[in-house]
Scaffold this motif. Sequence first.
Motif, mmCIF file in Angstrom:
data_model
loop_
_atom_site.group_PDB
_atom_site.id
_atom_site.type_symbol
_atom_site.label_atom_id
_atom_site.label_comp_id
_atom_site.label_asym_id
_atom_site.label_seq_id
_atom_site.Cartn_x
_atom_site.Cartn_y
_atom_site.Cartn_z
ATOM 1 N N GLU A 367 -4.714 2.365 8.514
ATOM 2 C CA GLU A 367 -5.443 1.649 9.561
ATOM 3 C C GLU A 367 -6.904 2.055 9.426
ATOM 4 N N ARG A 368 -7.768 1.349 10.120
ATOM 5 C CA ARG A 368 -9.183 1.696 10.059
ATOM 6 C C ARG A 368 -9.389 3.094 10.653
ATOM 7 N N TRP A 389 -7.879 2.847 1.321
ATOM 8 C CA TRP A 389 -7.388 1.536 1.771
ATOM 9 C C TRP A 389 -6.161 1.125 0.969
ATOM 10 N N GLN A 391 -2.183 -1.288 1.140
ATOM 11 C CA GLN A 391 -1.271 -2.240 1.786
ATOM 12 C C GLN A 391 0.122 -2.013 1.223
ATOM 13 N N THR A 477 -5.996 -10.474 0.425
ATOM 14 C CA THR A 477 -5.405 -9.297 1.089
ATOM 15 C C THR A 477 -5.058 -9.538 2.553
ATOM 16 N N ASP A 479 -7.289 -8.977 4.720
ATOM 17 C CA ASP A 479 -8.296 -8.142 5.378
ATOM 18 C C ASP A 479 -9.672 -8.766 5.188
ATOM 19 N N VAL A 491 -13.646 -2.048 5.196
ATOM 20 C CA VAL A 491 -12.554 -2.919 5.653
ATOM 21 C C VAL A 491 -12.698 -3.047 7.166
ATOM 22 N N GLY A 493 -11.017 -5.411 9.308
ATOM 23 C CA GLY A 493 -9.871 -5.829 10.140
ATOM 24 C C GLY A 493 -9.150 -6.992 9.500
ATOM 25 N N ARG A 494 -8.026 -7.358 10.089
ATOM 26 C CA ARG A 494 -7.203 -8.427 9.524
ATOM 27 C C ARG A 494 -7.746 -9.784 9.939
ATOM 28 N N ARG A 505 2.399 -1.391 10.824
ATOM 29 C CA ARG A 505 1.951 -2.778 10.707
ATOM 30 C C ARG A 505 2.912 -3.694 11.452
#
Length: 632
Positions: A367-368, A389, A391, A477, A479, A491, A493-494, A505
């Motif tokens: 997460e951030r 970072w 996923q 991604t 993001d 990064v 956010g989504r 998530r």
Amino acid sequence: MSQYDSIHRRSLADPIGFWGEAAAEIDWFKPWDKVLDDSRAPFYRWFVGGELNTCYNALDRHVARGRADQAALIYDSPVTGTIQTFTYREMLDQVSRFAGVLQRLGVSKGDRVVIYMPMVPQAVVAMLACARLGAIHSVVFGGFAPHELSTRINDAGPKVVVSASCGIEVAKVLPYKPLLDAALELATHKPTACVILQRPQVQAPLIPGRDHDWDELMAAASPVDCVPVAATDPLYILYTSGTTGQPKGIVRDNGGSSVATKWTMQHFYTIQPGETMWAASDVGWQVGHSYIAYGPMLHGATATLYEGKPVGTPDAGAFWRVINQHRIPVLFTAPTAFRAIKREDPNGLLIRKYDLSHFRALFLAGERCDPDTLQWAEEHLKVPVIDHWWQTETGWAIAGIPLGIERLPVKYGSTSKPMPGWNVQVLGADRQPVATGQEGALVMKLPMPPGAFTTLWNAEKRCRSAYYEENPGFYTTGDAGFIDEDGYIFVMGRVDDVINVAGHRLSTGAMEEVLASHPDVAECAVIGVTDPMKGELPLGFIVLKSGVTRSEEEIVQEVIALVRERIGPVAAFKTSVVVKRLPKTRSGKILRGTMHKIADSAEYKVPATIDDPAILDEIEDALKTVGYARKD
Ligand code: COA
Ligand code: AMP
């Protein structure tokens, strides 16, 4: 040119040479014919023609080459008061016998096995046993409810499900078997057998004919040998949240993931064979796959399996106790864990209670990471703190500071530079690269390096549309962010309906599906709101059907209970408000982004396309009743 720059450049200019060399660190039963096969782009395949076994690489080869008596796995469970070390020899014994158990239950190469277990060593044993047989495991996180488990069972179609009688969350003993039974009741796919680990805290009733006791089967089991599999054969499926209630089955292969995960152990995390790595995550998440179950053992290092929390088991000094006791040089966890620790021990007094002189680095991801938390960790631990970072899809770090290569300077708020193999770019709405420093969609130019997911299980079409169609030639991604003039990635956010709650998530779309199923709900929206500890928390808005006269409070409590029942406690869905209507554009799109900004008391522009701006005041008033949108 810095060491990092030259390695990164080479990895992009000569991926075949770069990853071909990295692959020499893995033992192959048959060498590959081709390092990279691009004939089915965007579905690239690594080490085509090669044959290996991931379990062989994680266990057998180390036993054969002098590590038999070295610790492979340390199980540290403050919730049960247990510390247990498994040597490589013991791990191999357990895994090869559990592979025998699975084989006797009919599992063979290519079959799926669902593992729904708490953080016990048997979860890792089961994962490696599947790899040994060439079977494909799919671990489901224990905090998911029966409905979510059944969705995954239906999609993966397992022959066998492996579970346990209970999990333990701090002081709460949570029986798992009733959840599994309920999931199997709901599922249309029925596995032929379940293997249940009976933990001393709870004896689960077993259904004769279907359920088997782990210990009994193991007592009678014969060990089996590794089955060679193709490099491109799936090692596992790991479901992750997408934008709908149907999770995405991320597929990772044997060859690519072994090569990449092993490579990162030293080059990224600085771990040498023989050292101990601790990923304070859960086997149900990607980090748990890459850095509890596989990475350390592929590397001849020691993995740590921690059944506890950063706080409350027993206090905010738990992490320092574990690091001290097991001489752990590197910890990887989520920023939320540090926010929890910081809240309870703001001056780091508990850190000073322990000798941490051997501790070298902290890695944060999931997460951030807010700069305050990172700086707090730096100040109190006095070691490099690296935000990286990731996923589930990528399987390993896309960007960070590869301490094993070079200690690049930290920029607060940034996840630093792209890792070897990752060509990260930022595209604008017109699908063209944006200017340096401008925000846009974070994408990766194809091919992605080994270890990245190869497809979605049974859903190649969905895979194309979710990741490859929007920006041809790139992996999207989900993001948003930017890259600055020094090549540092931020990064932000989504861009989709995915939120990150305590590093977990989750899909707001899936929560909306649950809310919408309530008989009194006409319309709904779920957004993520900023939370000082968990990063984000879900918050629901519901519009009731006309004519509903029941108490709003009662309905709110019902939808909250419904999300817990259908998705699980991990959703942490605890707040919902009733509103008369939802803000929408004239074309009917719900303005979730604007609601999010109002909730966080952030500046926002009234969207030009809004149907009726007055609704925003109603939203603000409703949010105030639950403690949000307070500008003061
Ligand atoms: N099995 C059953 N229930 C589980 C569970 C599991 N494996 N994991 C979590 N839950 C439950 C919790 O008991 C809690 O239930 P509750 O609503 O009854 O209290 C709920 O799910 C939310 O759990 P969690 O998100 O863990 O919150 P928490 O308040 O219990 O703890 C933190 C907060 C910050 C300490 C914790 O979230 C944490 O350690 N986070 C690190 C996350 C992480 O490692 N992420 C992986 C990415 S690297
Ligand atoms: P998961 O698949 O559960 O690992 O979640 C992946 C998502 O978490 C990413 O798409 C990001 O949105 C977020 N994420 C992971 N690591 C970071 C990070 N270091 N900084 C910001 N966001 C991150």
